[in-house]
Design an enzyme around this catalytic site. Structure first.
Site, PDB file in Angstrom:
ATOM      1  N   LYS A  14       0.826  -1.219   0.000  1.00 20.35           N
ATOM      2  CA  LYS A  14       0.000   0.000   0.000  1.00 20.35           C
ATOM      3  C   LYS A  14       0.855   1.261   0.000  1.00 20.35           C
ATOM      4  O   LYS A  14       0.577   2.207  -0.733  1.00 20.35           O
ATOM      5  CB  LYS A  14      -0.918   0.054   1.229  1.00 20.35           C
ATOM      6  N   ARG A  88      -9.996   1.468   8.690  1.00 24.59           N
ATOM      7  CA  ARG A  88      -9.444   0.160   9.030  1.00 24.59           C
ATOM      8  C   ARG A  88     -10.510  -0.794   9.569  1.00 24.59           C
ATOM      9  O   ARG A  88     -10.270  -1.993   9.679  1.00 24.59           O
ATOM     10  CB  ARG A  88      -8.392   0.355  10.132  1.00 24.59           C
ATOM     11  N   ARG A 123      12.199  -8.725   4.915  1.00 24.15           N
ATOM     12  CA  ARG A 123      12.541  -7.298   4.951  1.00 24.15           C
ATOM     13  C   ARG A 123      13.641  -6.998   5.953  1.00 24.15           C
ATOM     14  O   ARG A 123      13.629  -7.492   7.063  1.00 24.15           O
ATOM     15  CB  ARG A 123      11.289  -6.493   5.351  1.00 24.15           C
ATOM     16  N   ARG A 157      12.876  -5.412  11.641  1.00 25.19           N
ATOM     17  CA  ARG A 157      11.965  -4.755  12.575  1.00 25.19           C
ATOM     18  C   ARG A 157      11.190  -5.818  13.344  1.00 25.19           C
ATOM     19  O   ARG A 157      10.858  -6.853  12.786  1.00 25.19           O
ATOM     20  CB  ARG A 157      10.961  -3.862  11.826  1.00 25.19           C
ATOM     21  N   ARG A 168      -0.480  -9.693  12.963  1.00 27.80           N
ATOM     22  CA  ARG A 168      -0.952  -8.567  12.143  1.00 27.80           C
ATOM     23  C   ARG A 168      -1.962  -9.051  11.106  1.00 27.80           C
ATOM     24  O   ARG A 168      -2.956  -8.386  10.835  1.00 27.80           O
ATOM     25  CB  ARG A 168       0.238  -7.878  11.450  1.00 27.80           C
TER      26      ARG A 168
END
Ligand SMILES: [Zn+2]
Length: 217
Positions: A14, A88, A123, A157, A168
């Site tokens: 996004k 959301r 990532r 992270r 998540r």
């Protein structure tokens, strides 16, 4: 003014697609995350409020988020707006409708769960320059090290660790996936398969935007 909504699970891209749309098309991007950071940095009354809420580990309330979105929309009257990170939940979608804004289209970036997990767990971040790498898709020249800050080791992270990713994704399924259903019944949901090259995905996203533009104008 017309509002566009970019929606998709964490890791669907996004942020990347939203930035490209903002750069290349006449659209104002409104990311609630960016707006919150802006208020915190500028130490506005709201920013101080938000900072203390977040410091307690709590979520910023729907009332505050709606007030922020309403204020930002009022500021860019007349422009097309792309919402990233809002609504959301179905409650937030209802609140947005309560503001009387007309939603042009909801663009849903669809990605398989296994692809998302691979994308997110791979990532790596340079803690010094904040550049993002991916161990498969865009690896640094020297494994584990930033191309620009050679002495800096890349980190993962906490949010990108596998256990956190499943949490998540579960939150997304429970709270945000129903938002898609909400807009689908209104005939306002276009799905884009968000796998493969960033530019190919962008071409599909932009074509929805441009198509709708010519229909409205
Ligand atoms: Zn770096």
């Amino acid at each position: 003014m017309k509002v566009w909504i970019l929606i998709g699970p964490p890791g669907a891209g996004k942020g990347t697609q939203g930035d490209l749309l903002k750069e290349r098309l006449p659209i104002h991007k409104l990311s609630t995350g960016d707006v919150l950071r802006k208020h915190i940095e500028a130490e506005t009354t709201l920013g101080r409020q938000v900072k203390s809420i977040m410091a307690e580990g709590k979520l910023v309330s729907d009332e505050i988020l709606l007030a922020l979105v309403a204020a930002e929309l009022a500021e860019v009257q007349g422009q097309d707006v792309l919402l990233d990170g809002y609504p959301r939940t179905v409650a937030q979608a209802d609140a947005l409708e309560g503001l009387g804004v007309s939603v042009a289209q909801v663009i849903y970036l669809a990605v398989d769960e296994s692809a998302l997990v691979r994308r997110l767990t791979g990532r790596r971040l340079c803690p010094s320059c904040k550049r993002i790498y991916h161990i498969e898709a865009s690896p640094p020249q020297l494994a584990g090290h930033c191309d620009y800050c050679v002495d800096t080791a890349l980190i993962q992270r906490e949010d990108d660790q596998e256990e956190r990713i499943w949490t998540r994704l579960a939150i997304y399924e429970k709270e945000t996936a129903p938002v898609l259903a909400y807009y689908r019944v209104k005939g306002l949901c276009q799905e884009v398969k968000a796998e493969g090259e960033v530019e190919n995905i962008y071409a599909k996203v932009a074509s929805i935007f441009l198509q709708e533009q010519s229909v409205i104008k």
